[in-house]
Write an enzyme that holds these catalytic residues in place. Sequence first.
Site, PDB file in Angstrom:
ATOM      1  N   ASP A 141      15.492   2.649 -10.138  1.00 31.46           N
ATOM      2  CA  ASP A 141      14.147   2.525 -10.693  1.00 31.46           C
ATOM      3  C   ASP A 141      13.923   3.226 -12.032  1.00 31.46           C
ATOM      4  O   ASP A 141      13.236   2.684 -12.897  1.00 31.46           O
ATOM      5  CB  ASP A 141      13.116   3.034  -9.667  1.00 31.46           C
ATOM      6  CG  ASP A 141      11.688   2.704 -10.070  1.00 31.46           C
ATOM      7  OD1 ASP A 141      11.472   1.629 -10.627  1.00 31.46           O
ATOM      8  OD2 ASP A 141      10.795   3.533  -9.819  1.00 31.46           O
ATOM      9  N   CYS A 205      -6.180  -9.589  -4.438  1.00 35.70           N
ATOM     10  CA  CYS A 205      -6.144  -8.532  -5.461  1.00 35.70           C
ATOM     11  C   CYS A 205      -7.556  -8.111  -5.848  1.00 35.70           C
ATOM     12  O   CYS A 205      -8.347  -8.941  -6.313  1.00 35.70           O
ATOM     13  CB  CYS A 205      -5.383  -9.005  -6.696  1.00 35.70           C
ATOM     14  SG  CYS A 205      -5.304  -7.736  -7.989  1.00 35.70           S
ATOM     15  N   CYS A 221      -3.985  -3.659 -12.760  1.00 42.19           N
ATOM     16  CA  CYS A 221      -3.416  -3.369 -11.445  1.00 42.19           C
ATOM     17  C   CYS A 221      -3.773  -1.947 -11.004  1.00 42.19           C
ATOM     18  O   CYS A 221      -3.601  -0.989 -11.765  1.00 42.19           O
ATOM     19  CB  CYS A 221      -1.896  -3.542 -11.494  1.00 42.19           C
ATOM     20  SG  CYS A 221      -1.053  -3.114  -9.965  1.00 42.19           S
ATOM     21  N   CYS A 251      -1.595  -6.691  -2.080  1.00 36.79           N
ATOM     22  CA  CYS A 251      -0.810  -7.918  -2.276  1.00 36.79           C
ATOM     23  C   CYS A 251       0.460  -7.911  -1.439  1.00 36.79           C
ATOM     24  O   CYS A 251       0.963  -8.970  -1.045  1.00 36.79           O
ATOM     25  CB  CYS A 251      -0.498  -8.130  -3.753  1.00 36.79           C
ATOM     26  SG  CYS A 251       0.550  -6.870  -4.510  1.00 36.79           S
TER      27      CYS A 251
END
Length: 384
Positions: A141, A205, A221, A251
């Site tokens: 990541d 969302c 977001c 989501c």
Amino acid sequence: MVLTEDPGKAAKLRGFLDREARLAGFDAVAITRANGDPQVAARLAEFVARGRHGTMDWIAETVQRRQSPKSLWPEAESVIMLAMNYGPHDNPLDILERRNLAAISVYARHRDYHDVIKGRLKTIAHKFAARSGADVKVFVDTAPVMEKPLAAAAGLGWQGKHTNLVSREFGSWLFLGSIFTSAVLEPDAPESDHCGSCRACLDICPTDAFPAPYQLDARRCISYLTIEHKGAIPREFRVAMGNRIYGCDDCLAVCPWNKFASEAYETKLKARNDLIEPRISMLLELDDPGFRGLFSGSPIKRIGRDRFIRNVLIAAGNSGDPGLVEVCRRLADDPSPLVRGAAAWALSRLLDARTFTGMARERAARDSDPEVRGEWEQAMQEAA
């Protein structure tokens, strides 16, 4: 270099990887070429060109290196993708109705997954290098690696309409890690898209962060806003945040494929009990040492106390709980302008208009920070 022209050796190495991955606690392993997909690179370039990465400047700065694994490490020939299921035992959407509690994203309820996965990847990579004679590099990541497209190319799943990886076996709950290697290994077949006509992830969302299926505008977001965004939360998103104080699982949690993960597999990562349903009132009391102590070993620690309290104050403002007024008053005097500004908004939601206006006039007149003064003034206009 391990060549596919030696099928016997390649098969033994693949069997070795499968066994070691299971022993290390991974639920799936698959292989893809290190060449990269031009379409992935094009989508990333468009994402950045539209400014949808927000203030995550490191994405724009590393676009070229993200184009393919070879851009990051030219010697790479194969990418070994590994996945670990972190599916929750409960429905993470249930807490959203309990506004006195704080909703923390499922992935952050455990020990920092970077630490958990990286150590295990290194163990597998060292054993693989010793057995194969190939060079290896491990990534989790933090490096400019397009992990989700690589996982899809390797067949671990497909990128759903919410842009996250979806697996027919594990749903949307997979941590990913990668081992780049100079070995040429037989790749697995990519997975097909099985989203069909479903748009549950798009419709749920809270902030309309998906301009279209398979597209994300990070600036809208809640995960970005509560974790990556360093300034005040834009006013247009504060009510929609509800009690989500770190990340957002909506989501992911609504994905129909999750039923297979919950029915067939047991997650190997145990969530901390104190992070499943923490009380907003308790979190608002955290000073810096308290914050660091509570979140030691947690990914939440990375955002720092002030940003975290900013998030919790937004949840407080959405709670409708007058019992939080006193602690919000105290935070309106916090040394951090970020915290003071969020406290102003929270108080505007918890107090009646007359009481708040009287407080706001006095606070706005004496606060030295122009952004905090702006918060008080804007909140007075909205309360009028």
